[in-house]
Scaffold this active site. Structure first.
Site, PDB file in Angstrom:
ATOM      1  N   THR A 292      40.959 -69.441  46.779  1.00 52.17           N
ATOM      2  CA  THR A 292      41.556 -70.049  45.616  1.00 52.17           C
ATOM      3  C   THR A 292      42.837 -70.814  45.824  1.00 52.17           C
ATOM      4  OG1 THR A 292      40.686 -68.250  44.296  1.00 52.17           O
ATOM      5  CG2 THR A 292      42.255 -69.648  43.228  1.00 52.17           C
TER       6      THR A 292
ATOM      7  N   LYS B 123      37.103 -70.756  38.809  1.00 51.58           N
ATOM      8  CA  LYS B 123      38.262 -69.865  38.724  1.00 51.58           C
ATOM      9  C   LYS B 123      39.212 -70.246  37.597  1.00 51.58           C
ATOM     10  CE  LYS B 123      37.713 -69.835  43.633  1.00 51.58           C
ATOM     11  NZ  LYS B 123      38.228 -70.411  44.850  1.00 51.58           N
TER      12      LYS B 123
ATOM     13  N   GLY C   4      43.905 -69.752  35.013  1.00 44.84           N
ATOM     14  CA  GLY C   4      43.300 -69.779  36.330  1.00 44.84           C
ATOM     15  C   GLY C   4      43.711 -68.519  37.047  1.00 44.84           C
TER      16      GLY C   4
ATOM     17  N   SER D 188      46.024 -69.265  47.849  1.00 46.67           N
ATOM     18  CA  SER D 188      46.246 -69.549  49.265  1.00 46.67           C
ATOM     19  C   SER D 188      46.864 -70.918  49.515  1.00 46.67           C
ATOM     20  CB  SER D 188      44.920 -69.454  50.027  1.00 46.67           C
ATOM     21  OG  SER D 188      44.361 -68.177  49.866  1.00 46.67           O
TER      22      SER D 188
END
Length: 178
Positions: free
Chosen positions: A6, A38, A50, A129
């Site tokens: 993500t 997401k 999100g 990430s």
């Protein structure tokens, strides 16, 4: 095995609100899904969210957040604060490993299990990430372009996908309807 996934980016910009996310889910060093969704619209399409982290944990939190929105008649600020309080103090919730990005027509928040409720001054939120790559790209695009909120989110996420190995270019963008 650690799950990494993500990149979520949201912005309130030029009277518009948009959020986007990539579709990649990684388990260890293997990509296991390319088109995961997401991001969500909540409260009759008036709130964008999100999530990053464990999907099951995030869905639990989204359900709780939706309950808070109903309980507080769509007051996003109050709802994120109450969710963070519950998340921090509830024995079950505090074990959840996820982060939420929450946007409304006028505000943007990052909510974490540490009790954090962060409302950035520039109304740009980024988690996951590749969040910091997308954030840096969004700040520059906001400063030096005339892109709409949705275009800015898409371009910044595409930039993150070129840098972060846990982010792909299968980008989904949602915006609030006027």
């Amino acid at each position: 095995m650690k799950t990494r996934s993500t990149t979520i980016l949201g912005i309130v910009h030029k009277g518009e609100t948009a959020i986007g996310g990539d579709g990649q889910v990684t388990l260890g060093n293997t990509v296991v899904k390319h088109n995961s969704m997401k991001i969500r619209k909540l409260y009759n399409g008036k709130v964008l969210t999100g999530f990053a982290g464990s999907a099951a944990d995030a869905f639990t939190l989204l359900g709780r957040f939706e309950e808070k929105l109903e309980q507080y008649s769509g007051n996003v600020h109050r709802s994120v604060v109450e969710l963070a309080k519950d998340w921090r103090t509830d024995k079950f919730l505090r074990r959840l490993e996820a982060m939420l990005a929450v946007l409304s027509e006028e505000s943007a928040f990052i909510v974490s299990g540490n009790g954090d409720v962060i409302e950035p001054d520039d109304k740009i939120v980024a988690i996951g990430s590749g969040g910091m790559y997308a954030l840096a790209a969004a700040k520059m695009l906001k400063k030096y372009s005339d892109l709409s909120a949705a275009e800015l989110v898409k371009e910044a996420l595409n930039t993150a996908s070129e840098i972060c190995i846990y982010t792909n270019d299968k980008i989904t963008v949602e915006k609030l309807d006027k």
